[in-house]
Write a protein that holds these residues in place. Structure first.
Motif, PDB file in Angstrom:
ATOM      1  N   ASN A  79      45.321  37.986  57.066  1.00  0.00           N
ATOM      2  CA  ASN A  79      46.706  38.436  55.879  1.00  0.00           C
ATOM      3  C   ASN A  79      46.123  38.785  54.443  1.00  0.00           C
ATOM      4  OD1 ASN A  79      48.879  36.159  57.008  1.00  0.00           O
ATOM      5  ND2 ASN A  79      46.662  34.874  57.200  1.00  0.00           N
ATOM      6  N   PRO A  80      45.808  40.053  54.565  1.00  0.00           N
ATOM      7  CA  PRO A  80      44.841  40.568  53.460  1.00  0.00           C
ATOM      8  C   PRO A  80      45.709  40.491  52.364  1.00  0.00           C
ATOM      9  CG  PRO A  80      46.057  42.328  55.234  1.00  0.00           C
ATOM     10  CD  PRO A  80      45.915  41.258  56.108  1.00  0.00           C
ATOM     11  N   THR A  81      47.189  41.092  52.156  1.00  0.00           N
ATOM     12  CA  THR A  81      47.658  40.744  51.474  1.00  0.00           C
ATOM     13  C   THR A  81      48.270  38.944  50.492  1.00  0.00           C
ATOM     14  OG1 THR A  81      50.272  39.864  52.398  1.00  0.00           O
ATOM     15  CG2 THR A  81      49.561  42.638  51.456  1.00  0.00           C
ATOM     16  N   LEU A  82      47.408  37.769  51.327  1.00  0.00           N
ATOM     17  CA  LEU A  82      47.831  36.730  50.309  1.00  0.00           C
ATOM     18  C   LEU A  82      46.948  36.579  49.290  1.00  0.00           C
ATOM     19  CD1 LEU A  82      49.078  34.180  51.318  1.00  0.00           C
ATOM     20  CD2 LEU A  82      47.866  33.518  52.336  1.00  0.00           C
ATOM     21  N   ASN A  83      47.392  36.925  47.980  1.00  0.00           N
ATOM     22  CA  ASN A  83      46.664  37.016  47.211  1.00  0.00           C
ATOM     23  C   ASN A  83      46.795  35.712  46.284  1.00  0.00           C
ATOM     24  OD1 ASN A  83      46.052  40.008  46.762  1.00  0.00           O
ATOM     25  ND2 ASN A  83      47.843  39.948  45.674  1.00  0.00           N
ATOM     26  N   ARG A  84      47.135  34.653  46.402  1.00  0.00           N
ATOM     27  CA  ARG A  84      46.900  33.422  46.054  1.00  0.00           C
ATOM     28  C   ARG A  84      45.747  32.356  46.999  1.00  0.00           C
ATOM     29  NH1 ARG A  84      49.836  29.295  49.233  1.00  0.00           N
ATOM     30  NH2 ARG A  84      50.659  30.460  51.010  1.00  0.00           N
ATOM     31  N   ALA A  85      45.075  33.151  47.986  1.00  0.00           N
ATOM     32  CA  ALA A  85      43.279  32.435  48.498  1.00  0.00           C
ATOM     33  C   ALA A  85      43.157  33.516  48.136  1.00  0.00           C
ATOM     34  CB  ALA A  85      44.540  32.398  49.701  1.00  0.00           C
ATOM     35  N   ARG A  86      43.029  35.333  47.956  1.00  0.00           N
ATOM     36  CA  ARG A  86      42.576  35.847  47.633  1.00  0.00           C
ATOM     37  C   ARG A  86      41.199  35.135  45.942  1.00  0.00           C
ATOM     38  NH1 ARG A  86      40.490  39.735  48.650  1.00  0.00           N
ATOM     39  NH2 ARG A  86      42.508  40.142  50.667  1.00  0.00           N
ATOM     40  N   LEU A  87      42.506  34.108  44.991  1.00  0.00           N
ATOM     41  CA  LEU A  87      42.261  33.893  43.869  1.00  0.00           C
ATOM     42  C   LEU A  87      41.441  32.444  44.443  1.00  0.00           C
ATOM     43  CD1 LEU A  87      45.095  34.747  41.546  1.00  0.00           C
ATOM     44  CD2 LEU A  87      42.694  35.555  41.235  1.00  0.00           C
ATOM     45  N   GLU A  88      41.315  32.113  44.832  1.00  0.00           N
ATOM     46  CA  GLU A  88      40.886  30.577  45.821  1.00  0.00           C
ATOM     47  C   GLU A  88      39.469  31.006  45.642  1.00  0.00           C
ATOM     48  OE1 GLU A  88      42.098  28.020  44.196  1.00  0.00           O
ATOM     49  OE2 GLU A  88      43.586  27.657  44.714  1.00  0.00           O
ATOM     50  N   LEU A  89      39.695  31.761  46.637  1.00  0.00           N
ATOM     51  CA  LEU A  89      38.348  32.886  47.192  1.00  0.00           C
ATOM     52  C   LEU A  89      37.534  32.835  46.008  1.00  0.00           C
ATOM     53  CD1 LEU A  89      36.234  33.754  49.334  1.00  0.00           C
ATOM     54  CD2 LEU A  89      37.484  35.371  49.506  1.00  0.00           C
ATOM     55  N   ALA A  90      37.879  33.530  45.328  1.00  0.00           N
ATOM     56  CA  ALA A  90      37.096  33.795  43.942  1.00  0.00           C
ATOM     57  C   ALA A  90      36.722  32.546  43.379  1.00  0.00           C
ATOM     58  CB  ALA A  90      38.339  34.926  43.009  1.00  0.00           C
ATOM     59  N   VAL A  91      37.218  31.169  43.212  1.00  0.00           N
ATOM     60  CA  VAL A  91      37.014  30.399  42.409  1.00  0.00           C
ATOM     61  C   VAL A  91      35.594  29.448  43.544  1.00  0.00           C
ATOM     62  CG1 VAL A  91      38.014  28.871  42.058  1.00  0.00           C
ATOM     63  CG2 VAL A  91      39.358  30.073  41.269  1.00  0.00           C
ATOM     64  N   SER A  92      36.050  29.955  44.896  1.00  0.00           N
ATOM     65  CA  SER A  92      34.529  29.308  45.429  1.00  0.00           C
ATOM     66  C   SER A  92      33.530  30.096  45.413  1.00  0.00           C
ATOM     67  CB  SER A  92      35.341  29.858  46.648  1.00  0.00           C
ATOM     68  OG  SER A  92      36.405  29.003  47.402  1.00  0.00           O
ATOM     69  N   TYR A  93      33.641  31.618  45.542  1.00  0.00           N
ATOM     70  CA  TYR A  93      32.149  32.051  44.677  1.00  0.00           C
ATOM     71  C   TYR A  93      31.982  32.073  43.691  1.00  0.00           C
ATOM     72  CZ  TYR A  93      32.714  35.339  49.457  1.00  0.00           C
ATOM     73  OH  TYR A  93      33.029  36.325  50.103  1.00  0.00           O
ATOM     74  N   TYR A  94      32.725  31.782  42.576  1.00  0.00           N
ATOM     75  CA  TYR A  94      32.377  31.157  41.585  1.00  0.00           C
ATOM     76  C   TYR A  94      31.413  30.369  41.414  1.00  0.00           C
ATOM     77  CZ  TYR A  94      32.862  29.502  36.584  1.00  0.00           C
ATOM     78  OH  TYR A  94      32.271  29.032  35.629  1.00  0.00           O
ATOM     79  N   ARG A  95      32.463  29.004  41.770  1.00  0.00           N
ATOM     80  CA  ARG A  95      31.430  27.940  42.217  1.00  0.00           C
ATOM     81  C   ARG A  95      29.993  27.912  43.084  1.00  0.00           C
ATOM     82  NH1 ARG A  95      35.911  23.141  43.147  1.00  0.00           N
ATOM     83  NH2 ARG A  95      37.345  23.251  41.125  1.00  0.00           N
ATOM     84  N   THR A  96      29.840  28.545  43.210  1.00  0.00           N
ATOM     85  CA  THR A  96      28.462  29.236  44.457  1.00  0.00           C
ATOM     86  C   THR A  96      27.234  29.579  43.313  1.00  0.00           C
ATOM     87  OG1 THR A  96      29.726  30.593  45.492  1.00  0.00           O
ATOM     88  CG2 THR A  96      29.349  28.487  46.420  1.00  0.00           C
ATOM     89  N   LEU A  97      28.070  30.197  42.761  1.00  0.00           N
ATOM     90  CA  LEU A  97      27.264  31.115  41.344  1.00  0.00           C
ATOM     91  C   LEU A  97      26.881  32.014  42.353  1.00  0.00           C
ATOM     92  CD1 LEU A  97      24.391  28.808  39.823  1.00  0.00           C
ATOM     93  CD2 LEU A  97      26.987  29.307  38.832  1.00  0.00           C
ATOM     94  N   ASN A  98      28.261  32.962  42.926  1.00  0.00           N
ATOM     95  CA  ASN A  98      28.157  34.334  43.388  1.00  0.00           C
ATOM     96  C   ASN A  98      28.841  35.323  42.777  1.00  0.00           C
ATOM     97  OD1 ASN A  98      28.397  37.225  44.844  1.00  0.00           O
ATOM     98  ND2 ASN A  98      27.823  36.234  46.203  1.00  0.00           N
ATOM     99  N   PHE A  99      28.510  35.438  41.011  1.00  0.00           N
ATOM    100  CA  PHE A  99      29.410  35.803  40.438  1.00  0.00           C
ATOM    101  C   PHE A  99      30.191  37.216  40.571  1.00  0.00           C
ATOM    102  CE2 PHE A  99      27.226  32.820  37.400  1.00  0.00           C
ATOM    103  CZ  PHE A  99      28.454  32.423  36.890  1.00  0.00           C
ATOM    104  N   ALA A 100      29.287  37.914  41.291  1.00  0.00           N
ATOM    105  CA  ALA A 100      29.394  39.341  42.215  1.00  0.00           C
ATOM    106  C   ALA A 100      30.874  39.674  43.041  1.00  0.00           C
ATOM    107  CB  ALA A 100      28.336  40.056  42.232  1.00  0.00           C
ATOM    108  N   LYS A 101      30.964  38.837  44.216  1.00  0.00           N
ATOM    109  CA  LYS A 101      31.597  38.320  44.660  1.00  0.00           C
ATOM    110  C   LYS A 101      33.276  38.352  44.394  1.00  0.00           C
ATOM    111  CE  LYS A 101      29.589  38.713  49.192  1.00  0.00           C
ATOM    112  NZ  LYS A 101      29.239  38.252  51.052  1.00  0.00           N
TER     113      LYS A 101
END
Length: 437
Positions: free
Chosen positions: A74-96
């Motif tokens: 579901n590549p257009t599911l942006n609410r999931a994409r924002l949660e993915l950004a949060v998850s990357y942030y919490r693992t200190l992967n700022f680039a992703k």
């Protein structure tokens, strides 16, 4: 032992990360109405909720895998994409985290109010990344100068009468004096620019080194002047907000009365584990090789071992810190009369009483049991030391003393012993002005 970051600094960093992550998570809620555009069905919602559950229960990497699987279908599911950004942030992967946020920003279907929030998040990401990774090397010099009153410089006994009717000379009795205390140090911390994954946690490796000089000079009793030159180094590992560990190798060169007293070489591993939101449990082990140089100290060369456990807790949003713990120790010396073992309990507290000002207190009880028989007495000694310290400190916020800290401490030591030569009372009052840079 040098610490990469203090517990208070760790808590502040954790609060900043949590605040930013919560703000971004709120963006996903704003996009919830767009779920229909993505034709999200019950299965998609189940996968989405599972990913959030994984992240909030301490499995951010599993959440990333779940969200990436969901987005691949579901590549257009942006609410999931924002949660993915949060998850990357919490693992200190700022680039992703930045890349996923930018994809939401570039989507023409994203509402304008959400785009504004994403832009704010990207700015916050930039600031956080700069603070965390821009400067892997950190140098922290410090200096302090103090004035000390000591009621019993030589730890003279309360009773001057020895077995057999002998009496101590006046020079061996309790003597008071003033002293000047100076200290200077430099701490260098290196943190790896690339975090690593340890299970479901994100870790950063570092190395901490320090050098310091300490000198206490009495006004009259120069034979008791004390100098300590210290060099220390060792690795550190910080694993998210859960725990941190250190291994410290240290060498201390001591002088006493202007002569070399000895060299202490120590190895000290330690680990601290987060307990709940405001607690921390710390365990440490210490091994010290004490090599004395003066002929008068013959037989005192020793190996000292100890293990300690302490628990600290923050109250009232960090305004009050309380810590208590216990320590076991054992010292094996060349001569049995200097060999001893025992244990210690302590309790301390620090209160932020006003802006820039702290009140603190600490009490400790220590029991020591020596092995060898003491000359004159014909028996081994036993000692119980009670130590109480009260103090206050203030960091100046403005003026020419800005960032300097003035502190005052009052300490009482009461040492009880079964042999009169080793029982004494000692009171000290110290004022210190210092600063870290």
């Amino acid at each position: 032992m040098p610490q990469t970051t203090s517990p208070l600094t760790q808590r502040r960093l954790s609060a900043r990360l949590s605040s930013t992550a919560l703000a971004v998570a709120g963006l996903a809620a704003l996009l919830a109405p767009c779920a229909a555009n993505a034709q999200a069905d019950a299965s998609v919602d189940d996968q989405y909720r599972q990913a959030l559950y994984q992240r909030e229960t301490g499995a951010p990497y599993s959440a990333i895998e779940s969200l990436e699987t969901l987005l691949s279908a579901n590549p257009t599911l942006n609410r999931a994409r924002l949660e993915l950004a949060v998850s990357y942030y919490r693992t200190l992967n700022f680039a992703k985290a930045r890349a996923e946020s930018q994809r939401v920003l570039d989507d023409p279907q994203t509402p304008e109010n959400v785009k504004l929030s994403v832009l704010s998040f990207l700015k916050q990401l930039e600031l956080e990344e700069k603070a965390a990774f821009e400067k892997p090397h950190k140098f922290e010099p410090s200096v302090s100068l103090g004035l000390l009153y000591d009621s019993n410089v030589n730890a003279g006994p309360d009773n001057a009468v020895l077995p057999g009717g002998f009496q101590l000379t006046p020079g061996s009795l309790e003597t008071s004096d003033w002293a000047v205390v100076a200290q200077a140090g430099l701490i260098h911390t290196w943190m790896s620019p690339s975090p690593v994954r340890l299970g479901q946690s994100t870790a950063r490796f570092g190395w901490v080194s320090q050098g310091s000089l300490y000198y206490k000079s009495y006004h009259n009793e120069h034979d008791y002047n004390l100098g300590v030159a210290t060099l220390a180094t060792g690795p550190t590992l910080i694993v998210g907000n859960q725990w941190r560990g250190n291994l410290n190798l240290q060498v201390d060169h001591l002088t006493f009365g202007g002569d070399t007293l000895g060299v202490y070489t120590s190895l000290s591993p330690s680990a601290a584990v987060r307990i709940g939101a405001d607690g921390e449990l710390t365990a440490d082990v210490q091994w010290v090789k004490r090599d004395f140089k003066r002929s008068v100290d013959e037989g005192r060369d020793s190996t000292y071992r100890s293990a300690g456990l302490a628990y600290g807790h923050l109250f009232n949003r960090g305004q009050l810190a309380v810590q208590g713990g216990a320590r076991w120790f054992d010292e094996s010396a060349d001569q049995d009369r200097f060999s001893n073992d025992g244990y210690e309990y302590f309790l301390g507290a620090r209160l932020r009483a006003w802006e820039g000002g702290d009140l603190f207190a600490r009490a400790a009880w220590r029991r020591s049991r020596f092995d060898g028989v003491e000359p004159l007495y014909g028996e081994a000694r036993r000692e119980t030391e009670r130590r109480v310290e009260l103090g206050a400190s203030h960091e100046f916020q403005t003026g020419w003393l800005q960032k300097w800290q003035l502190s005052a401490t009052v300490t009482n030591v009461h040492n009880e012993a079964n042999l009169s030569l080793y029982g004494y009372d000692r009171d000290t009052v110290q004022f210190t002005l210092g600063r870290g840079f």
